[in-house]
Design an enzyme around this catalytic site. Sequence first.
Site, PDB file in Angstrom:
ATOM      1  N   THR A   1      18.237  -5.433   5.268  1.00  0.00           N
ATOM      2  CA  THR A   1      19.596  -5.485   4.681  1.00  0.00           C
ATOM      3  C   THR A   1      20.109  -6.919   4.591  1.00  0.00           C
ATOM      4  OG1 THR A   1      20.690  -5.141   6.819  1.00  0.00           O
ATOM      5  CG2 THR A   1      20.200  -3.178   5.521  1.00  0.00           C
TER       6      THR A   1
ATOM      7  N   TYR B   1      22.883   6.301  13.835  1.00  0.00           N
ATOM      8  CA  TYR B   1      23.392   4.972  14.216  1.00  0.00           C
ATOM      9  C   TYR B   1      24.078   5.057  15.589  1.00  0.00           C
ATOM     10  CZ  TYR B   1      26.138   0.603  13.718  1.00  0.00           C
ATOM     11  OH  TYR B   1      26.700  -0.645  13.880  1.00  0.00           O
TER      12      TYR B   1
HETATM   13  P1  NAD Z   1      23.766  -6.743   8.365  1.00  0.00           P
HETATM   14  O1  NAD Z   1      23.138  -5.570   7.682  1.00  0.00           O
HETATM   15  O2  NAD Z   1      24.415  -7.775   7.522  1.00  0.00           O
HETATM   16  O3  NAD Z   1      22.737  -7.482   9.305  1.00  0.00           O
HETATM   17  C1  NAD Z   1      21.735  -6.812  10.009  1.00  0.00           C
HETATM   18  C2  NAD Z   1      20.464  -7.652   9.923  1.00  0.00           C
HETATM   19  O4  NAD Z   1      19.439  -7.041  10.721  1.00  0.00           O
HETATM   20  C3  NAD Z   1      19.919  -7.763   8.497  1.00  0.00           C
HETATM   21  O5  NAD Z   1      19.648  -9.117   8.177  1.00  0.00           O
HETATM   22  C4  NAD Z   1      18.631  -6.931   8.530  1.00  0.00           C
HETATM   23  O6  NAD Z   1      17.684  -7.369   7.599  1.00  0.00           O
HETATM   24  C5  NAD Z   1      18.217  -7.095   9.983  1.00  0.00           C
HETATM   25  N1  NAD Z   1      17.345  -6.016  10.466  1.00  0.00           N
HETATM   26  C6  NAD Z   1      17.549  -4.685  10.413  1.00  0.00           C
HETATM   27  N2  NAD Z   1      16.507  -4.041  10.959  1.00  0.00           N
HETATM   28  C7  NAD Z   1      15.637  -4.985  11.379  1.00  0.00           C
HETATM   29  C8  NAD Z   1      14.370  -4.942  12.034  1.00  0.00           C
HETATM   30  N3  NAD Z   1      13.789  -3.781  12.353  1.00  0.00           N
HETATM   31  N4  NAD Z   1      13.751  -6.115  12.326  1.00  0.00           N
HETATM   32  C9  NAD Z   1      14.309  -7.304  12.016  1.00  0.00           C
HETATM   33  N5  NAD Z   1      15.508  -7.401  11.386  1.00  0.00           N
HETATM   34  C10 NAD Z   1      16.152  -6.256  11.074  1.00  0.00           C
HETATM   35  O7  NAD Z   1      24.818  -6.129   9.401  1.00  0.00           O
HETATM   36  P2  NAD Z   1      25.916  -6.876  10.308  1.00  0.00           P
HETATM   37  O8  NAD Z   1      27.244  -6.386   9.899  1.00  0.00           O
HETATM   38  O9  NAD Z   1      25.647  -8.305  10.365  1.00  0.00           O
HETATM   39  O10 NAD Z   1      25.594  -6.223  11.727  1.00  0.00           O
HETATM   40  C11 NAD Z   1      24.834  -6.919  12.702  1.00  0.00           C
HETATM   41  C12 NAD Z   1      24.878  -6.177  14.017  1.00  0.00           C
HETATM   42  O11 NAD Z   1      26.222  -6.010  14.454  1.00  0.00           O
HETATM   43  C13 NAD Z   1      24.258  -4.783  13.958  1.00  0.00           C
HETATM   44  O12 NAD Z   1      23.550  -4.543  15.146  1.00  0.00           O
HETATM   45  C14 NAD Z   1      25.470  -3.873  13.881  1.00  0.00           C
HETATM   46  O13 NAD Z   1      25.196  -2.607  14.429  1.00  0.00           O
HETATM   47  C15 NAD Z   1      26.492  -4.643  14.696  1.00  0.00           C
HETATM   48  N6  NAD Z   1      27.865  -4.294  14.318  1.00  0.00           N
HETATM   49  C16 NAD Z   1      28.449  -4.824  13.193  1.00  0.00           C
HETATM   50  C17 NAD Z   1      29.742  -4.452  12.855  1.00  0.00           C
HETATM   51  C18 NAD Z   1      30.464  -5.044  11.673  1.00  0.00           C
HETATM   52  O14 NAD Z   1      31.628  -4.685  11.450  1.00  0.00           O
HETATM   53  N7  NAD Z   1      29.891  -5.932  10.907  1.00  0.00           N
HETATM   54  C19 NAD Z   1      30.436  -3.531  13.658  1.00  0.00           C
HETATM   55  C20 NAD Z   1      29.798  -2.997  14.757  1.00  0.00           C
HETATM   56  C21 NAD Z   1      28.518  -3.398  15.103  1.00  0.00           C
END
Ligand code: NAD
Length: 329
Positions: free
Chosen positions: A37, A147
């Site tokens: 993603t 999730y």
């Molecule tokens: P995002 O989708 O922008 O980033 C997630 C990243 O993880 C992406 O670059 C994706 O390519 C990478 N990824 C996914 N699966 C992978 C794997 N198996 N191996 C290596 N890389 C992998 O999402 P985000 O908003 O930046 O979220 C990042 C983290 O923060 C996540 O763990 C998410 O659960 C947590 N989070 C975010 C929010 C928010 O509001 N943005 C809220 C709660 C929790």
Amino acid sequence: MKKRVLITGAAGFLGSHLVDRFLDEGYLVIGMDNFITGSTDNLSHLSGNPNFDFIEHDVTEHIDIKGNLDYILHFASPASPIDYLKIPIQTLKVGSLGTHNCLGLALAKKATILIASTSEVYGDPLVHPQSEDYYGNVNAVGPRGVYDEAKRFQEAITMAYHTFHKVPVRIVRIFNTYGPRMRMNDGRVIPAFIGQCLRKENLTVFGDGSQTRSFCYITDQVEGIYRLSQSNYSQPVNIGNPSEISILDFAKEILQLTSSNQEIVFEGLPKDDPLKRRPNIDLAKKLLGWEPKVLRTVGLQKTIDYFAGLPEEKWYQVEHKKFDDFIKK
Ligand code: NAD
Ligand code: UDP
């Protein structure tokens, strides 16, 4: 000697901002991502930076890092409901197997590990606002279960490594965070509404729009996470902005900020969409001396400017190639 940190999910929204922050703090940073993603665009400004290395790798497979590590920040995981509904098994695997690999690495390297948990561990909450001692109301077999339960397992295995192996751990429960570098098409409400305004489409409010969220700007979130990483507190900590708004009022706010006059149209509320969400941040205030500073209108304006400044084809892009290929597999 500079400290060395591994950041998983480094090509994503939060991960890439954390990379920048840890570089600013003088760390040597290794970013890891499989781009499912995320995007290279989020890291392109670091090309040639001698303090930054990048490894393309799926964290659900064994992770091999040469040399020492002081910290691991595990942020790899799809984060948008649309993403994790399309790749449910990968979502469960990155929260479980991916976290297990990161914890094993932390143990081997004697590193401190901080894991990205979420307000989703509270599910559709029956307690409002949500404080860390609330156990939550999650439907394990509903669409969001992949999730929510992955993140709950992630917290459990992290705590087990702490109690059994004495690994120093930090757990941040992140509430809805937004800002530049989100993906326009990831389905989350902020890029969705801003994209609809830019494309002059109607704004799609799910349900009657009375459900609430509390949106935190990226710089505030990164500050909270950074401070937690430097603390010695091993229990979960909420980081988010308690300023709560209904999704209908939020749609109106975006229309106003973008000077748009499109209509709001109502679509079905997705199953198990939480009706209320607002963090209780008393613990973060007391423990970290942290609270959010950026007003929603200010953060939104910066985010709107970011999306408006992207090449126009990005406003219309449905998926990116890696994601598409993965789904077709
Ligand atoms: P995002 O989708 O922008 O980033 C997630 C990243 O993880 C992406 O670059 C994706 O390519 C990478 N990824 C996914 N699966 C992978 C794997 N198996 N191996 C290596 N890389 C992998 O999402 P985000 O908003 O930046 O979220 C990042 C983290 O923060 C996540 O763990 C998410 O659960 C947590 N989070 C975010 C929010 C928010 O509001 N943005 C809220 C709660 C929790
Ligand atoms: N939402 C909406 N229209 C959209 C996208 C989302 O009304 O086009 C709603 C969604 O139903 C939820 C809220 O906005 O109530 C926040 O959704 P998001 O996917 O950003 O994050 P969530 O907090 O649900 O994980």
